[in-house]
Design an enzyme around this catalytic site. Structure first.
Site, PDB file in Angstrom:
ATOM      1  CG  HIS A 116      -0.116  -0.263   2.488  1.00  0.00           C
ATOM      2  ND1 HIS A 116       0.400  -1.502   2.800  1.00  0.00           N
ATOM      3  CD2 HIS A 116       0.281   0.563   3.470  1.00  0.00           C
ATOM      4  CE1 HIS A 116       1.076  -1.433   3.922  1.00  0.00           C
ATOM      5  NE2 HIS A 116       1.027  -0.188   4.355  1.00  0.00           N
ATOM      6  CG  ASP A 280      -3.049  -3.697  -0.971  1.00  0.00           C
ATOM      7  OD1 ASP A 280      -3.529  -4.626  -1.650  1.00  0.00           O
ATOM      8  OD2 ASP A 280      -2.082  -3.851  -0.196  1.00  0.00           O
ATOM      9  NE  ARG A 285      -2.652  -3.442   3.565  1.00  0.00           N
ATOM     10  CZ  ARG A 285      -2.289  -2.661   4.565  1.00  0.00           C
ATOM     11  NH1 ARG A 285      -3.033  -1.612   4.889  1.00  0.00           N
ATOM     12  NH2 ARG A 285      -1.195  -2.898   5.239  1.00  0.00           N
TER      13      ARG A 285
END
Ligand code: VG1
Ligand code: CO
Length: 544
Positions: A116, A280, A285
């Protein structure tokens, strides 16, 4: 052309220590001559028995991905791997890499990603090694890799080897090793088909269900296009920002309310679709939203567990759940009702591997927008989205109704994480040391009596390995809890994470905003750590 193995003399770099999820540094650090090569050689030197075996290589497509893949291919050949499977254009999402390792019985894999964290020439780059079971290397191996980086004196590569064309699916020879360029989506999409009721989800879209999936210009774009719009028939335009860019369009590919603000605003507005989701940089994610409602990741894990029976791939085979320590205990309540095992592990997916392998956990998750299961050995963003779609289709309810029903059945665990990014590292370490040493047990803070105060330590129930210093826990007599830890994924200064949690059984009180419901705990921890005195501000940079 004859290609020969070259031993390049080198000297160690300080600080090549893998963190929560691999080695992450600024791109400029990784572009220093020999930096990446040293780390890769240290990985190979820490492993045994890979001669002639298969390695999987791929990354999230961020700046420097292409060059890094070429470097690794030459080094894999020079070190004696028999075959490398690499995603077309050097792309593989983290969960897809895990899937490919398992599906092709590879020896292991190298994933290039800083997840991320932002990308581009000024952004971050990262690398991690995954084992043959498909999951992130356990600490035993990452410790060995770090030790190897400290004494490295040479690395092996190929002299005068050509660049491999990664744009075409097919096979080539590289210094006696086979390089197989694979479709990065195929194995993963096939696995998803085996888990979910695809026909029910197709029907949902056919009947007019609307969705917005924000791929954040990161690696999930091609997967989401192929699965959501392709196999499931969602209308074109369902996936936005679906083309991977080297700098993620200048954004922070982190699916939370701050960095995926456009999606969050859309979902809270008048023209919201039925369902919203984002993933992400490397696709592990997920953020889940319904019309007018955000699903906290800890609640998402609990809802998925409570409804797993509705998903064909999990029907009748749930044995246990696992969550990272700072994740809320909402899922524990589901496990207790169903009689499943429930495990609390340190932060980072690598701690779930042994439990998943041993069949002691079927689903697992982290508060940091990570959910997954034993289908691979990484958290899996798109998997979570498909799981929610399957549950929505099976229950015939909106996200808001599903959440309200869940809280009605199990009570609501109010939960929030406050991140304080870009802090002075020495001051942040001092805060942690002070908090660790403070005599809190038995004291009353903000009207609550402290029932437990420790620095979380974990013993793996399968292999007996231990991990210390995994985060400070302050638990109160009424069950409320505060956790404080420092991030292990950042590349600049320190990030302090405060995790706040309180259980509310009364349905009449479930509709409050989490920040309001947790206001007293937030004040307690700010006072106790003297945040404002230490850093000049007590306002978090990101609130989840
Ligand atoms: C963060 C999260 C953690 C997650 C890790 C890797 O670590 O808190 O739950 O496993 O990122 O996620 P930390 O140490 O910064 O708190 V990812 O999407 O980077 O692979
Ligand atoms: Co990630």
């Amino acid at each position: 052309m004859t290609v020969t193995v070259l031993e390049v003399p080198t000297t160690p770099f300080a600080g090549q220590k893998p963190g929560t999820s691999g080695l992450r540094k600024k791109v400029g650090v990784f572009r220093q001559p020999h930096y990446l090569e040293n780390f890769v050689q240290a990985v190979f030197d820490s492993l045994d028995g890979f001669q002639g075996q298969t390695l999987v290589v791929g990354g999230d497509g961020r700046f420097h991905n292409r060059e890094a893949v070429q470097t690794i291919l030459k080094m894999a050949a020079a070190n004696g791997f028999g075959r490398v499977l690499v995603g077309r254009d050097g792309l593989l999402s983290t969960p897809a890499a895990s899937c490919v390792i398992r599906a092709h019985k590879a020896f292991g894999g190298i994933i290039l990603s800083a997840s991320h964290n932002p990308g581009g020439p000024e952004g971050d780059f990262g690398i991690k090694y995954n084992i043959g079971a498909g999951g992130p290397a356990p600490e035993k191996i990452t410790d060995a890799i770090f030790a190897a980086t400290a004494s490295l004196s040479r690395y092996r590569t190929l002299e005068a080897a050509p660049e491999v064309d990664l744009g075409q699916i097919g096979e080539t020879d590289l210094g006696g090793m086979r390089v197989v360029v694979i479709d990065p989506v195929a194995d993963y999409a096939a696995l998803m088909e085996t888990l979910f009721d695809m026909e029910a989800i197709r029907r949902l879209f056919r009947d007019g269900f609307t969705m917005c999936f924000d791929a954040m210009h990161a690696v999930t774009g091609p997967y989401a296009h192929a699965i959501l719009e392709g196999r499931l028939g969602a209308p074109a335009g369902t996936v936005i920002n679906g083309t991977p860019l080297e700098d993620f369009g200048g954004g922070h590919p982190d699916p939370n309310l701050t960095y995926a603000k456009d999606l969050a605003d859309l979902m809270m507005g008048d023209r919201a679709p039925d369902f919203g989701a984002a993933s992400d940089g490397d696709g592990d994610r997920n953020m889940i939203l319904g019309r007018g409602v955000f699903v906290n990741p800890s609640d998402s894990l609990a809802v998925l567990a409570a409804n797993a029976e509705l998903i064909p791939g999990y029907r009748g085979r749930m044995t246990g759940v696992a969550r990272s320590m700072p994740t809320s205990r909402a899922v524990d309540r589901v496990a207790a009702k169903r009689g499943w095992e429930c495990h609390e592990t340190p932060t980072g997916w690598k701690f779930f591997g042994t439990l998943l392998d041993a069949g002691r956990a079927t689903l697992c998750g982290e508060e940091s927008f990570g959910t997954g299961s034993d289908h691979v050995r990484e958290k899996d963003g798109l998997w979570a989205v498909l799981a929610w779609l399957n549950i929505i289709a099976a229950r015939g309810q909106t996200v808001r109704q599903i959440l309200a029903d869940h809280w009605g059945n199990y009570g609501r665990t109010f939960y929030s994480r406050h991140d304080h990014e870009g802090l002075d590292a020495a001051k942040a370490e001092a805060l942690m040391a002070d908090l660790r040493a403070a005599p809190l047990l038995g004291q009353t803070l903000g009207g609550r009596k402290v029932a437990l105060h420790d620095d979380f330590a974990y013993t793996d129930p399968i292999d007996g390995s231990t991990s210390q210093g995994q985060g400070i826990r302050i638990e109160f007599e009424d069950g409320a809890r505060i956790v404080v830890r420092l991030s292990g994924t950042g590349t600049e200064g320190a990030t302090l994470r405060l995790y706040l949690e309180r259980f509310e059984p009364d349905p009449a009180a479930h509709d409050q905003d989490a920040q309001v419901a947790l206001a007293d705990l937030i004040a307690t921890i700010r006072d106790l750590t003297r945040l404002k005195d230490r850093f000049g501000s007590e306002d978090p940079t990101v609130i989840t």
